[in-house]
Design a protein around this motif. Sequence first.
Motif, PDB file in Angstrom:
ATOM      1  N   VAL A   1      -4.303 -15.055   4.182  1.00 49.53           N
ATOM      2  CA  VAL A   1      -3.155 -14.569   4.942  1.00 49.53           C
ATOM      3  C   VAL A   1      -2.135 -14.007   3.966  1.00 49.53           C
ATOM      4  N   GLY A   2      -1.701 -12.779   4.242  1.00 52.12           N
ATOM      5  CA  GLY A   2      -0.677 -12.150   3.417  1.00 52.12           C
ATOM      6  C   GLY A   2      -1.249 -11.091   2.508  1.00 52.12           C
ATOM      7  N   TYR A   3      -0.446 -10.083   2.300  1.00 52.80           N
ATOM      8  CA  TYR A   3      -0.823  -8.917   1.511  1.00 52.80           C
ATOM      9  C   TYR A   3      -1.277  -9.301   0.103  1.00 52.80           C
ATOM     10  N   THR A   4      -0.541 -10.182  -0.563  1.00 48.20           N
ATOM     11  CA  THR A   4      -0.854 -10.559  -1.950  1.00 48.20           C
ATOM     12  C   THR A   4      -2.199 -11.259  -2.054  1.00 48.20           C
ATOM     13  N   MET A   5      -2.458 -12.220  -1.161  1.00 50.11           N
ATOM     14  CA  MET A   5      -3.742 -12.937  -1.195  1.00 50.11           C
ATOM     15  C   MET A   5      -4.909 -11.986  -0.932  1.00 50.11           C
ATOM     16  N   ILE A   6      -4.720 -11.059  -0.004  1.00 49.10           N
ATOM     17  CA  ILE A   6      -5.781 -10.110   0.329  1.00 49.10           C
ATOM     18  C   ILE A   6      -6.048  -9.180  -0.854  1.00 49.10           C
ATOM     19  N   ARG A   7      -4.996  -8.700  -1.488  1.00 48.92           N
ATOM     20  CA  ARG A   7      -5.175  -7.826  -2.661  1.00 48.92           C
ATOM     21  C   ARG A   7      -5.937  -8.554  -3.761  1.00 48.92           C
ATOM     22  N   GLU A   8      -5.570  -9.790  -4.052  1.00 47.92           N
ATOM     23  CA  GLU A   8      -6.241 -10.553  -5.100  1.00 47.92           C
ATOM     24  C   GLU A   8      -7.717 -10.755  -4.778  1.00 47.92           C
ATOM     25  N   ALA A   9      -8.037 -11.001  -3.510  1.00 48.21           N
ATOM     26  CA  ALA A   9      -9.434 -11.194  -3.114  1.00 48.21           C
ATOM     27  C   ALA A   9     -10.247  -9.917  -3.290  1.00 48.21           C
ATOM     28  N   TRP A  10      -9.684  -8.774  -2.880  1.00 46.68           N
ATOM     29  CA  TRP A  10     -10.404  -7.505  -3.060  1.00 46.68           C
ATOM     30  C   TRP A  10     -10.539  -7.168  -4.543  1.00 46.68           C
ATOM     31  N   GLN A  11      -9.544  -7.503  -5.350  1.00 46.13           N
ATOM     32  CA  GLN A  11      -9.661  -7.264  -6.795  1.00 46.13           C
ATOM     33  C   GLN A  11     -10.836  -8.046  -7.372  1.00 46.13           C
ATOM     34  N   ARG A  12     -11.026  -9.291  -6.911  1.00 44.55           N
ATOM     35  CA  ARG A  12     -12.162 -10.089  -7.383  1.00 44.55           C
ATOM     36  C   ARG A  12     -13.493  -9.456  -6.950  1.00 44.55           C
ATOM     37  N   VAL A  13     -13.556  -8.965  -5.712  1.00 49.91           N
ATOM     38  CA  VAL A  13     -14.772  -8.316  -5.227  1.00 49.91           C
ATOM     39  C   VAL A  13     -15.086  -7.086  -6.071  1.00 49.91           C
ATOM     40  N   PHE A  14     -14.069  -6.286  -6.374  1.00 52.07           N
ATOM     41  CA  PHE A  14     -14.274  -5.040  -7.103  1.00 52.07           C
ATOM     42  C   PHE A  14     -14.459  -5.246  -8.602  1.00 52.07           C
ATOM     43  N   ALA A  15     -14.105  -6.416  -9.113  1.00 51.54           N
ATOM     44  CA  ALA A  15     -14.144  -6.672 -10.556  1.00 51.54           C
ATOM     45  C   ALA A  15     -15.554  -6.628 -11.135  1.00 51.54           C
ATOM     46  N   ASN A  16     -16.575  -6.854 -10.316  1.00 52.56           N
ATOM     47  CA  ASN A  16     -17.941  -6.865 -10.855  1.00 52.56           C
ATOM     48  C   ASN A  16     -18.427  -5.465 -11.231  1.00 52.56           C
ATOM     49  N   GLY A  17     -17.690  -4.444 -10.808  1.00 48.00           N
ATOM     50  CA  GLY A  17     -18.011  -3.077 -11.197  1.00 48.00           C
ATOM     51  C   GLY A  17     -19.156  -2.440 -10.440  1.00 48.00           C
ATOM     52  N   ARG A  18     -19.787  -3.171  -9.521  1.00 47.36           N
ATOM     53  CA  ARG A  18     -20.898  -2.609  -8.751  1.00 47.36           C
ATOM     54  C   ARG A  18     -20.386  -1.694  -7.654  1.00 47.36           C
ATOM     55  N   LYS A  19     -20.973  -0.542  -7.549  1.00 46.83           N
ATOM     56  CA  LYS A  19     -20.648   0.385  -6.461  1.00 46.83           C
ATOM     57  C   LYS A  19     -21.520   0.019  -5.268  1.00 46.83           C
ATOM     58  N   LEU A  20     -20.922   0.012  -4.112  1.00 46.51           N
ATOM     59  CA  LEU A  20     -21.636  -0.348  -2.896  1.00 46.51           C
ATOM     60  C   LEU A  20     -22.049   0.888  -2.117  1.00 46.51           C
ATOM     61  N   LYS A  21     -23.087   0.719  -1.345  1.00 41.16           N
ATOM     62  CA  LYS A  21     -23.529   1.757  -0.422  1.00 41.16           C
ATOM     63  C   LYS A  21     -23.514   1.116   0.956  1.00 41.16           C
ATOM     64  N   LEU A  22     -22.751   1.708   1.868  1.00 41.12           N
ATOM     65  CA  LEU A  22     -22.594   1.126   3.198  1.00 41.12           C
ATOM     66  C   LEU A  22     -23.175   2.034   4.266  1.00 41.12           C
ATOM     67  N   ARG A  23     -23.767   1.390   5.264  1.00 41.68           N
ATOM     68  CA  ARG A  23     -24.167   2.078   6.478  1.00 41.68           C
ATOM     69  C   ARG A  23     -23.648   1.233   7.630  1.00 41.68           C
ATOM     70  N   LEU A  24     -23.003   1.856   8.577  1.00 40.95           N
ATOM     71  CA  LEU A  24     -22.448   1.144   9.725  1.00 40.95           C
ATOM     72  C   LEU A  24     -23.308   1.406  10.946  1.00 40.95           C
TER      73      LEU A  24
END
Length: 141
Positions: A50-73
């Motif tokens: 909950v909250g902008y700061t917590m969400i930003r930190e979580a996405w930073q951790r996801v993106f930190a591995n450097g892997r590019k994702l391929k998405l299909r919806l």
Amino acid sequence: MPSQKIFASPQDVEAAFYEALEHSDIDAMMAVWAEDEEVVCVQPGGPRLVGYTMIREAWQRVFANGRKLKLRLSQQTAITTPFAMISTVLEHIATADDESPGTPVAATNVYVRGALGWRMVAHHASPVPPNSITEAPRILH
């Protein structure tokens, strides 16, 4: 806080969200979120953030591995009002180096319209149990 990019429709925000996710772009990701401390995000298998700061930190951790994702919806549905949209979708996620998608993720995204256009206020994603995916009915009655 996010840039002041104006999204004219909830579909524009959703497209920007998935583009940011696919490119591991933290600035683009946070530009889709409302500048509100009540925004909520649940990533697959993760806690309620909950909250902008917590969400930003979580996405930073996801993106930190450097892997590019391929998405299909797939199986996208939406309920839209003049000031809100609730979107549900199956996310089929693979990495750029291994294009075989893993278990699909069921996501619910909520967008609201405010003074700065449309913004995301909630994202909840959960793995789909194996063998439970069926095609959504096209006609309900």
